[in-house]
Design a protein around this motif. Structure first.
Motif, PDB file in Angstrom:
ATOM      1  N   ALA A 163      -8.269  11.126  -3.220  1.00  0.00           N
ATOM      2  CA  ALA A 163      -8.237   9.674  -3.378  1.00  0.00           C
ATOM      3  C   ALA A 163      -6.840   9.193  -3.756  1.00  0.00           C
ATOM      4  O   ALA A 163      -6.392   8.143  -3.287  1.00  0.00           O
ATOM      5  N   VAL A 164      -6.148   9.959  -4.586  1.00  0.00           N
ATOM      6  CA  VAL A 164      -4.784   9.600  -4.965  1.00  0.00           C
ATOM      7  C   VAL A 164      -3.866   9.672  -3.744  1.00  0.00           C
ATOM      8  O   VAL A 164      -3.014   8.795  -3.530  1.00  0.00           O
ATOM      9  N   GLU A 165      -4.033  10.699  -2.906  1.00  0.00           N
ATOM     10  CA  GLU A 165      -3.225  10.809  -1.686  1.00  0.00           C
ATOM     11  C   GLU A 165      -3.474   9.628  -0.750  1.00  0.00           C
ATOM     12  O   GLU A 165      -2.530   9.078  -0.176  1.00  0.00           O
ATOM     13  N   ARG A 166      -4.740   9.235  -0.589  1.00  0.00           N
ATOM     14  CA  ARG A 166      -5.045   8.074   0.254  1.00  0.00           C
ATOM     15  C   ARG A 166      -4.458   6.802  -0.340  1.00  0.00           C
ATOM     16  O   ARG A 166      -3.970   5.934   0.389  1.00  0.00           O
ATOM     17  N   MET A 167      -4.485   6.684  -1.678  1.00  0.00           N
ATOM     18  CA  MET A 167      -3.904   5.517  -2.331  1.00  0.00           C
ATOM     19  C   MET A 167      -2.399   5.451  -2.077  1.00  0.00           C
ATOM     20  O   MET A 167      -1.860   4.392  -1.747  1.00  0.00           O
ATOM     21  N   LEU A 168      -1.716   6.587  -2.207  1.00  0.00           N
ATOM     22  CA  LEU A 168      -0.270   6.609  -1.975  1.00  0.00           C
ATOM     23  C   LEU A 168       0.067   6.273  -0.528  1.00  0.00           C
ATOM     24  O   LEU A 168       1.040   5.566  -0.260  1.00  0.00           O
ATOM     25  N   GLU A 169      -0.745   6.766   0.404  1.00  0.00           N
ATOM     26  CA  GLU A 169      -0.536   6.431   1.811  1.00  0.00           C
ATOM     27  C   GLU A 169      -0.738   4.929   2.034  1.00  0.00           C
ATOM     28  O   GLU A 169       0.049   4.285   2.729  1.00  0.00           O
ATOM     29  N   THR A 170      -1.774   4.370   1.422  1.00  0.00           N
ATOM     30  CA  THR A 170      -2.060   2.949   1.570  1.00  0.00           C
ATOM     31  C   THR A 170      -0.952   2.106   0.946  1.00  0.00           C
ATOM     32  O   THR A 170      -0.588   1.055   1.481  1.00  0.00           O
ATOM     33  N   MET A 171      -0.379   2.564  -0.158  1.00  0.00           N
ATOM     34  CA  MET A 171       0.706   1.822  -0.785  1.00  0.00           C
ATOM     35  C   MET A 171       1.956   1.785   0.102  1.00  0.00           C
ATOM     36  O   MET A 171       2.753   0.862   0.018  1.00  0.00           O
ATOM     37  N   GLN A 172       2.111   2.783   0.965  1.00  0.00           N
ATOM     38  CA  GLN A 172       3.224   2.766   1.912  1.00  0.00           C
ATOM     39  C   GLN A 172       3.042   1.670   2.961  1.00  0.00           C
ATOM     40  O   GLN A 172       4.010   1.147   3.501  1.00  0.00           O
ATOM     41  N   TRP A 173       1.800   1.321   3.246  1.00  0.00           N
ATOM     42  CA  TRP A 173       1.526   0.304   4.261  1.00  0.00           C
ATOM     43  C   TRP A 173       2.041  -1.065   3.860  1.00  0.00           C
ATOM     44  O   TRP A 173       2.382  -1.874   4.717  1.00  0.00           O
ATOM     45  N   VAL A 174       2.097  -1.356   2.567  1.00  0.00           N
ATOM     46  CA  VAL A 174       2.523  -2.693   2.148  1.00  0.00           C
ATOM     47  C   VAL A 174       3.998  -2.938   2.455  1.00  0.00           C
ATOM     48  O   VAL A 174       4.446  -4.081   2.449  1.00  0.00           O
ATOM     49  N   LEU A 175       4.741  -1.892   2.766  1.00  0.00           N
ATOM     50  CA  LEU A 175       6.140  -2.078   3.133  1.00  0.00           C
ATOM     51  C   LEU A 175       6.276  -2.807   4.466  1.00  0.00           C
ATOM     52  O   LEU A 175       7.334  -3.351   4.772  1.00  0.00           O
ATOM     53  N   TRP A 176       5.229  -2.814   5.259  1.00  0.00           N
ATOM     54  CA  TRP A 176       5.235  -3.527   6.535  1.00  0.00           C
ATOM     55  C   TRP A 176       4.969  -5.017   6.357  1.00  0.00           C
ATOM     56  O   TRP A 176       5.093  -5.787   7.310  1.00  0.00           O
ATOM     57  N   LEU A 177       4.593  -5.427   5.165  1.00  0.00           N
ATOM     58  CA  LEU A 177       4.208  -6.809   4.908  1.00  0.00           C
ATOM     59  C   LEU A 177       5.301  -7.548   4.148  1.00  0.00           C
ATOM     60  O   LEU A 177       6.112  -6.948   3.445  1.00  0.00           O
ATOM     61  N   GLU A 178       5.274  -8.886   4.274  1.00  0.00           N
ATOM     62  CA  GLU A 178       6.157  -9.717   3.474  1.00  0.00           C
ATOM     63  C   GLU A 178       5.595  -9.797   2.060  1.00  0.00           C
ATOM     64  O   GLU A 178       4.447  -9.451   1.813  1.00  0.00           O
ATOM     65  N   GLU A 179       6.404 -10.293   1.141  1.00  0.00           N
ATOM     66  CA  GLU A 179       6.006 -10.291  -0.264  1.00  0.00           C
ATOM     67  C   GLU A 179       4.734 -11.109  -0.501  1.00  0.00           C
ATOM     68  O   GLU A 179       3.828 -10.670  -1.218  1.00  0.00           O
ATOM     69  N   GLU A 180       4.644 -12.301   0.081  1.00  0.00           N
ATOM     70  CA  GLU A 180       3.449 -13.132  -0.096  1.00  0.00           C
ATOM     71  C   GLU A 180       2.210 -12.437   0.464  1.00  0.00           C
ATOM     72  O   GLU A 180       1.135 -12.490  -0.120  1.00  0.00           O
ATOM     73  N   GLN A 181       2.379 -11.773   1.604  1.00  0.00           N
ATOM     74  CA  GLN A 181       1.260 -11.052   2.209  1.00  0.00           C
ATOM     75  C   GLN A 181       0.826  -9.896   1.316  1.00  0.00           C
ATOM     76  O   GLN A 181      -0.369  -9.620   1.184  1.00  0.00           O
ATOM     77  N   ARG A 182       1.774  -9.233   0.698  1.00  0.00           N
ATOM     78  CA  ARG A 182       1.452  -8.127  -0.212  1.00  0.00           C
ATOM     79  C   ARG A 182       0.583  -8.613  -1.364  1.00  0.00           C
ATOM     80  O   ARG A 182      -0.416  -7.996  -1.722  1.00  0.00           O
ATOM     81  N   HIS A 183       0.999  -9.732  -1.965  1.00  0.00           N
ATOM     82  CA  HIS A 183       0.227 -10.282  -3.087  1.00  0.00           C
ATOM     83  C   HIS A 183      -1.181 -10.674  -2.645  1.00  0.00           C
ATOM     84  O   HIS A 183      -2.156 -10.405  -3.349  1.00  0.00           O
ATOM     85  N   LEU A 184      -1.263 -11.298  -1.483  1.00  0.00           N
ATOM     86  CA  LEU A 184      -2.559 -11.742  -0.979  1.00  0.00           C
ATOM     87  C   LEU A 184      -3.487 -10.562  -0.719  1.00  0.00           C
ATOM     88  O   LEU A 184      -4.642 -10.548  -1.155  1.00  0.00           O
ATOM     89  N   VAL A 185      -2.977  -9.546  -0.028  1.00  0.00           N
ATOM     90  CA  VAL A 185      -3.799  -8.376   0.293  1.00  0.00           C
ATOM     91  C   VAL A 185      -4.221  -7.657  -0.982  1.00  0.00           C
ATOM     92  O   VAL A 185      -5.374  -7.241  -1.119  1.00  0.00           O
ATOM     93  N   TRP A 186      -3.309  -7.529  -1.925  1.00  0.00           N
ATOM     94  CA  TRP A 186      -3.646  -6.798  -3.144  1.00  0.00           C
ATOM     95  C   TRP A 186      -4.624  -7.580  -4.013  1.00  0.00           C
ATOM     96  O   TRP A 186      -5.525  -7.001  -4.613  1.00  0.00           O
ATOM     97  N   MET A 187      -4.474  -8.909  -4.066  1.00  0.00           N
ATOM     98  CA  MET A 187      -5.439  -9.707  -4.835  1.00  0.00           C
ATOM     99  C   MET A 187      -6.828  -9.584  -4.236  1.00  0.00           C
ATOM    100  O   MET A 187      -7.822  -9.463  -4.961  1.00  0.00           O
ATOM    101  N   ARG A 188      -6.911  -9.605  -2.925  1.00  0.00           N
ATOM    102  CA  ARG A 188      -8.221  -9.487  -2.271  1.00  0.00           C
ATOM    103  C   ARG A 188      -8.782  -8.081  -2.470  1.00  0.00           C
ATOM    104  O   ARG A 188      -9.992  -7.915  -2.628  1.00  0.00           O
ATOM    105  N   ALA A 189      -7.926  -7.065  -2.459  1.00  0.00           N
ATOM    106  CA  ALA A 189      -8.386  -5.689  -2.677  1.00  0.00           C
ATOM    107  C   ALA A 189      -8.945  -5.517  -4.088  1.00  0.00           C
ATOM    108  O   ALA A 189      -9.860  -4.727  -4.298  1.00  0.00           O
ATOM    109  N   GLN A 190      -8.401  -6.268  -5.027  1.00  0.00           N
ATOM    110  CA  GLN A 190      -8.894  -6.208  -6.397  1.00  0.00           C
ATOM    111  C   GLN A 190     -10.083  -7.132  -6.618  1.00  0.00           C
ATOM    112  O   GLN A 190     -10.513  -7.325  -7.750  1.00  0.00           O
ATOM    113  N   ARG A 191     -10.611  -7.693  -5.540  1.00  0.00           N
ATOM    114  CA  ARG A 191     -11.815  -8.529  -5.551  1.00  0.00           C
ATOM    115  C   ARG A 191     -11.643  -9.831  -6.325  1.00  0.00           C
ATOM    116  O   ARG A 191     -12.579 -10.304  -6.959  1.00  0.00           O
ATOM    117  N   TYR A 192     -10.435 -10.395  -6.293  1.00  0.00           N
ATOM    118  CA  TYR A 192     -10.265 -11.729  -6.841  1.00  0.00           C
ATOM    119  C   TYR A 192     -11.080 -12.693  -5.992  1.00  0.00           C
ATOM    120  O   TYR A 192     -11.123 -12.557  -4.770  1.00  0.00           O
TER     121      TYR A 192
END
Length: 134
Positions: free
Chosen positions: A61-90
């Motif tokens: 699970a930690v390896e998958r998390m680290l791989e997923t965290m690499q994906w946010v480098l493809w996104l702009e900063e606002e998109q990163r915040h949006l995706v992460w807020m939704r992932a945390q079920r805001y």
């Protein structure tokens, strides 16, 4: 993974957020407590909530998390915040307040950000398959 879709990418971000919350807390190295643990009587803990135990995530699970965290480098900063807020079920209401837009616009932006990740993942997959054929 056979095919990446918006739903599978969203699920991976949700799993990454849950895994990140299950990681042990970061502590300053070199500091420790010499005091003995205080054992309290049951009547001293009357209004206190029992402490909950969190079990650390497994290494996969930690390896998958680290791989997923690499994906946010493809996104702009606002998109990163949006995706992460939704992932945390805001709730969408909080996301809309944060980004000063209505729910439909926030959902469209979230969908667009995940589509960017899906497109990049498909390109990486095609590159690997093309590289193996040579």
């Amino acid at each position: 993974m056979a095919e990446w879709t918006v739903e599978t990418v969203a699920d991976r971000f949700i799993e990454a957020a849950r895994t990140a919350h299950r990681l042990p807390p970061v502590r300053v190295q070199g500091h420790f407590n010499c005091w003995p643990t205080i054992v309290r009587m049951p009547w001293e803990n009357m209004g206190e909530e029992p402490s909950s135990r969190y079990y650390p995530p497994d290494p996969a699970a930690v390896e998958r998390m680290l791989e997923t965290m690499q994906w946010v480098l493809w996104l702009e900063e606002e998109q990163r915040h949006l995706v992460w807020m939704r992932a945390q079920r805001y709730p969408w209401k909080d996301i809309c307040c944060r980004f000063a837009c209505d729910r439909t616009t926030a959902w469209r932006r979230w969908e667009k950000a995940l589509t960017v990740v899906v497109t990049q993942l498909q390109a990486v997959r095609e590159h690997r398959v093309g590289h193996k054929l040579r």
